[in-house]
Design an enzyme around this catalytic site. Structure first.
Site, PDB file in Angstrom:
ATOM      1  N   GLU A 184     -20.408  28.735  -4.880  1.00  0.00           N
ATOM      2  CA  GLU A 184     -18.846  28.429  -4.941  1.00  0.00           C
ATOM      3  C   GLU A 184     -17.950  29.620  -4.390  1.00  0.00           C
ATOM      4  O   GLU A 184     -17.169  29.655  -3.661  1.00  0.00           O
ATOM      5  CB  GLU A 184     -18.253  27.904  -6.267  1.00  0.00           C
ATOM      6  N   ASP A 233     -19.030  24.802  -9.614  1.00  0.00           N
ATOM      7  CA  ASP A 233     -18.411  24.706 -10.794  1.00  0.00           C
ATOM      8  C   ASP A 233     -18.568  23.080 -11.306  1.00  0.00           C
ATOM      9  O   ASP A 233     -18.433  22.170 -10.560  1.00  0.00           O
ATOM     10  CB  ASP A 233     -17.141  25.150 -11.315  1.00  0.00           C
ATOM     11  N   TYR A 291       3.157  34.268  14.616  1.00  0.00           N
ATOM     12  CA  TYR A 291       4.024  35.479  15.111  1.00  0.00           C
ATOM     13  C   TYR A 291       4.281  35.244  16.654  1.00  0.00           C
ATOM     14  O   TYR A 291       5.609  35.417  17.187  1.00  0.00           O
ATOM     15  CB  TYR A 291       3.466  36.694  15.004  1.00  0.00           C
TER      16      TYR A 291
END
Lengths: 388, 645
Positions: free
Chosen positions: A216, A268, A120
């Site tokens: 994770e 995972d 911005y």
């Protein structure tokens, strides 16, 4: 306990504060100089009628070198010239200078902005046209990374931070911008790891933990926190919401380097999880220039392992088929030079591919809600059954 | 006939009573579609076409720059869209006129003319055109053809009204007077033909207007005035349109102009086409039958002189080759062989030997191509585009007939960009309006791969884009697919030449399009650079304190320098190719138009001086229209300016 600490700190804190302040000042001066130098070069070329250009080191897999002795990824020396009078580069050239100007202002005013804030701050419509200086934040983020590498300053040094992600809890006390945070008393939410974890912002105290367990994602972290795993096993529990952001990686790096805490990852069993581990351990391709400050070469991968389907006697229901993309990605990872000579990893990936399915950490819940915290991780830790 | 089983069997006698000669006119009266009178709309067009073609041929032969007026009056409007109305067509020329005794033959007899028996490049070929038109008029309205002709400027004109007896192929003259009532022509001589016929007047692709427009393109030396039915009665409401058109007339590009009472296709070249030579047939184009016929009818006594006088390119040396090749053990031939001693078997042998002998191509002075300069002038007049190029191939031969192919391409400007190319076809300067897809010229357009020249082209189709393609075939004998002369037959040799001519134009076009694209890109580049320079200057100012304006100026200077190729385009709204950068506009076979002006080296000095400040006043429309033109002197004979008239 907190009181005790606050009373304890002032003396030490003040000392550090001074030196911290001094180091920050000198860093700001250095960054400002680098920005000025960049602009100076352009002005000189422009006024003498030469082509204004700047060198932007290339952030690509091709320009990433695997430093085997250090065990980290490093950025190569390849750089791309960014020219004003080149159709493909003119806009980026302009944006780079625009952000340079913005950062200069931040340094001046001693403020920091988020990546979105920077977007911005640089955003406006170019005079006399309908074109915006930035089309979206992605464009702006890329430019900031370019700027980091081209003036050799870190994002923190540019007074820019990312949206924070990642949580931490455990036997440690953190001093964040002068506020003492006891990570033992963070309730169910945990301490949000800030985006900037540099020593001038974050200092550690009472580091009692023996190791760090990095999981994770938030859901798994919640399980461990609720079971007060960190208390029973005297550790620090962190989470990176998937691919951990710089702040989390910097935090882990510092805990590892400054306090010698082993970093143990529970991710995972899929290419995605494997790559998260790879990034924590060796650094990432896009931030290769920061690997020295982020990579943790002795990080360990605890699980989920491909063998766990049988080892833990999981049901068929937890299998998630590997799709074509997963398979391609897995093979790609196996071929990375930093995995190529790791027999354990080659075996791990081969096993997963042979299985033909992936598994999430949550799959252990099928055994028992707290199986992961009470049985799986403790057993593996005890047996030091991990790969690295 | 075998079907007639009814009463008595027909015998040879009764059959003989029914067998009689069919006159050619009778045959065509029944088969009028063969001549292009299949429907009322086409009948009108064919009538005008035949008359105009004849007028042009006559003028050129008499070396007169043709002025032709075509007037259509509506006598009875079509009662319904499906029924024909009644029109009167009057065609006036300034040609040499026709001597009184020939009027009947020319207008009243089918297959009578000067053109059939000779191999000479001309518009008409068989001599059936105008008389067939008269016949059609007579059949549909019962009105005779009215002919005014003035072969001698000092004497009064002939006024003849003539009807045709179809059964006898003989004209019947009903009025034959001398009159002073003849329109004034530039030459003082001329012919005016008026035919009343059932027809339909329409505008559009295959209309009279399209035909005249295309005729004007292929014949820039002709001035044609067209008075369509709606203008024949001088409609004052068209006054406004008149003014708009006349403003355009101020530009020095001479274009077709529409007035309240007429449409005028002006003359843009004051040169007549080169006169063509009549040639003798080339042996390769002669079939066995006609060869035998020639042997029978020739006045020559011996083979050598027969070959010499009846054919071209058969030299005594070649005669020897032929006779040697035709000779066998039993019978030998030589140049001295008597014609009367040659029987048909021997003639066939000689014919075969003739066909197998290597002969030089026929002479090509019998061809008068339109010419690159003339085609450009014609296209410029009739097609509003921004880029024009033309190409004339060298003469070639099909079946022993010499021919020459020319092509021209107009691109851009006001042409519609989303439609397939408009292909205009000409044979000996006559526009071909019908049967486009059967025509060799159209096939050669679809055969050419226009994608090589930056045009889009659907598979097997004509290119799509703002483009008009013109193809002209000049030949002593144009092989039409039918008697109505609508499509050129597809000979390999012809198609090949057409493609080569198109490729020639295509290359120039591609070059132009690419250059234009490049300029557009350069212009866009500069735009982008200029856009960012302000931002960069401000940022650098904040970082280093350098003066913003100073930096901005320095960068702008660089941006301008780096994109200077775009200057021409930026200044001229992206349409004009700056000559210094492009060989293209200097070529004599290319014209590039911008704001109604042409680029030129030969332009007067003051005009060029004027042009420069105009160029600098960037992006603003150049108020004053200029004409500039470039000619590279390739041939000494070609004169400099296109518009010397």
């Amino acid at each position: 306990m907190a009181k005790k600490k606050t009373t304890k700190k002032p003396s030490g804190k003040k000392r550090t504060k001074k030196s911290i302040e001094a180091s920050r000042k000198s860093r700001d001066v250095k960054t400002a100089k680098a920005l000025e130098g960049l602009a100076e070069g352009i002005v000189k070329s422009a006024l003498s009628g030469r082509e204004p250009k700047m060198d932007v080191p290339t952030r690509s897999a091709g320009n990433t070198k695997w430093n085997k002795s250090k065990g980290i990824l490093q950025m190569g020396s390849a750089a791309q010239e960014r020219q004003l009078f080149n159709m493909g580069q003119a806009r980026k050239f302009m944006q780079t200078l625009l952000h340079g100007q913005g950062i200069n202002k931040l340094i001046d005013q001693e403020k920091t902005l988020s990546l979105r804030g920077m977007y911005y701050s640089g955003l406006h419509t170019i005079q006399g046209t309908k074109e915006k200086t930035f089309n979206d934040q992605t464009e702006s983020d890329g430019i900031l990374e370019d700027l980091e590498v081209s003036i050799g300053a870190l994002r923190e040094e540019l007074h820019v931070f990312a949206k924070k992600r990642g949580t931490m809890v455990g036997n440690i006390t953190v001093i964040d911008s002068g506020d003492t945070i006891d990570c033992r008393k963070m309730g169910s939410g945990g301490y949000a790891i800030p985006s900037i974890c540099e020593p001038d912002v974050i200092q550690f105290e009472n580091v009692e933990a023996d190791f760090v367990l990095h999981v994770e994602k938030d859901t798994v972290w919640q399980r461990f926190n609720e079971d007060k795993f960190w208390r029973t096993h005297n550790c620090i529990l962190t989470e990176g919401s998937g691919q951990p952001p710089r702040g989390v990686r910097r935090m882990l790096h510092r805990l590892n380097k400054e306090h010698g805490l082993p970093i143990i990852c529970l991710l995972d069993c899929d290419p995605w999880g494997h790559y998260i581990y790879s990034v924590i351990k060796q650094g990432s391709i896009s931030l290769a220039f920061e690997s020295e400050r982020l990579a943790i070469p002795d990080a360990k991968f605890l699980g989920i392992r491909a063998k766990d389907y049988e080892a833990c006697g999981l049901s068929d229901d937890v299998k998630i088929d590997l799709n074509d993309r997963d398979k391609t990605r897995a093979k790609q990872i196996a071929e990375y030079p930093w995995f190529a000579d790791r027999k354990q990893w080659q075996k791990e990936i081969q096993t997963m591919l042979r299985n033909g399915f992936k598994m999430e950490v949550e799959s252990l819940i099928t055994k028992d809600i707290s199986y992961v915290t009470e049985t799986y991780v403790p057993e593996r830790l005890a047996a030091e059954d991990w790969i690295s | 006939m075998a079907k007639k089983k009814s009463t008595s069997r027909a015998n040879a006698e009764s059959m003989a009573s029914k067998q009689r000669e069919i006159s050619v006119s009778e045959f065509f009266a029944k088969n009028r579609h063969l001549l292009g009178f299949d429907n009322p709309r086409k009948a009108l067009l064919t009538t005008i076409k035949e008359a105009v073609d004849n007028a042009l041929d006559a003028c050129e032969e008499a070396e007169i720059l043709p002025d032709i007026e075509v007037k259509i009056e509506e006598l009875e409007a079509p009662p319904s869209p499906t029924k024909p109305g009644r029109y009167k067509v009057t065609i006036t020329d300034n040609g040499p006129g026709i001597v009184r005794r020939q009027v009947e033959n020319i207008f009243g007899k089918l297959l009578y003319g000067s053109k059939f028996h000779r191999l000479k490049m001309s518009r008409g070929q068989q001599g059936i055109g105008i008389s067939a038109a008269g016949m059609y008029g007579l059949m549909t309205t019962g009105k005779p053809m009215v002919i005014h002709t003035k072969p001698n400027k000092k004497k009064p004109a002939h006024h003849i009204e003539l009807a045709m007896d179809t059964s006898k192929n003989q004209p019947e003259v009903s009025v034959d007077i001398e009159t002073d009532d003849f329109p004034e022509t530039s030459t003082g001589t001329g012919t005016m033909v008026a035919i009343e016929l059932e027809a339909r007047f329409q505008r559009g692709k295959t209309s009279v207007e399209a035909y005249l427009e295309q005729t004007a393109i292929a014949n820039p030396h002709t001035k044609i005035t067209f008075i369509p039915p709606d203008k024949a009665s001088e409609d004052p409401t068209l006054e406004a349109g008149d003014e708009a058109k006349s403003e355009q007339g101020e530009s020095e590009i001479v274009r077709t102009a529409e007035y309240a009472d007429r449409i005028e296709y002006p003359r843009t070249i004051n040169e007549l086409p080169t006169e063509t030579q009549e040639i003798k047939p080339h042996p390769y184009g002669v079939e066995l039958g006609s060869f035998l016929g020639k042997l029978k009818t020739t006045e020559e006594k011996q083979l050598a002189s027969f070959f010499k006088n009846e054919f071209c390119r058969v030299t005594p040396a070649v005669v020897k080759q032929i006779t040697d090749a035709a000779s066998t053990k039993g019978k030998t031939f030589s140049g001295q062989t008597w014609i009367k001693n040659i029987d048909s078997a021997a003639a066939e042998k000689i014919y075969k030997a003739l066909q197998n002998t290597k002969l030089r191509s026929p002479p090509t002075d019998c061809l008068a191509p339109i010419g690159v300069r003339q085609m450009l002038a014609g296209m410029l007049k009739g097609v509003q585009a921004e880029f024009y190029t033309a190409s004339t191939r060298n003469p070639a031969v099909y079946r022993g007939n010499p021919f020459q192919i020319e092509a021209a391409v107009a691109y851009g400007g006001d042409l519609p960009g989303d439609q397939p190319a408009r292909v205009i076809r000409f044979a000996n300067r006559v526009p071909l309006l019908y049967q486009q897809s059967a025509c060799c010229a159209f096939k050669s357009v679809t055969d050419t791969s226009w994608r090589n020249y930056n045009m889009s082209q659907p598979r097997g189709g004509a290119p799509v884009g703002p483009i008009v393609i013109m193809i002209h075939m000049a030949s002593v004998w144009v092989p039409f697919t039918s008697e109505s002369k609508e499509a050129i037959a597809d000979y390999d040799e012809i198609r090949k030449e057409m493609k080569l001519a198109l490729q020639d134009c295509g290359r120039k076009l591609g070059q132009y399009i690419r250059r234009r694209q490049k300029m557009k890109r350069e212009g866009e580049r500069r735009d982008i650079f200029e856009r960012y320079i302000g931002e960069i200057s401000r940022a650098c100012n904040a970082l280093t304190g350098t003066d913003t304006q100073e930096l901005y100026d320095a960068l702008l200077k660089q941006a301008k320098r780096r994109t200077e190729i775009a200057d021409a385009q930026l200044d001229e709204e992206g349409k004009f190719v700056k000559d210094e950068h492009g060989r293209l506009a200097k070529d004599e076979d290319v014209i590039i138009v911008k704001d109604g002006a042409i680029a030129s080296e030969n332009a007067p000095v003051d005009q060029q001086a004027e042009a420069k400040p105009a160029k600098r006043s960037s992006k603003k429309k150049v108020a004053k229209k200029k004409v500039v033109k470039k000619v590279r002197k390739k041939k000494a004979t070609e004169k400099a300016s296109l518009f010397e008239g």
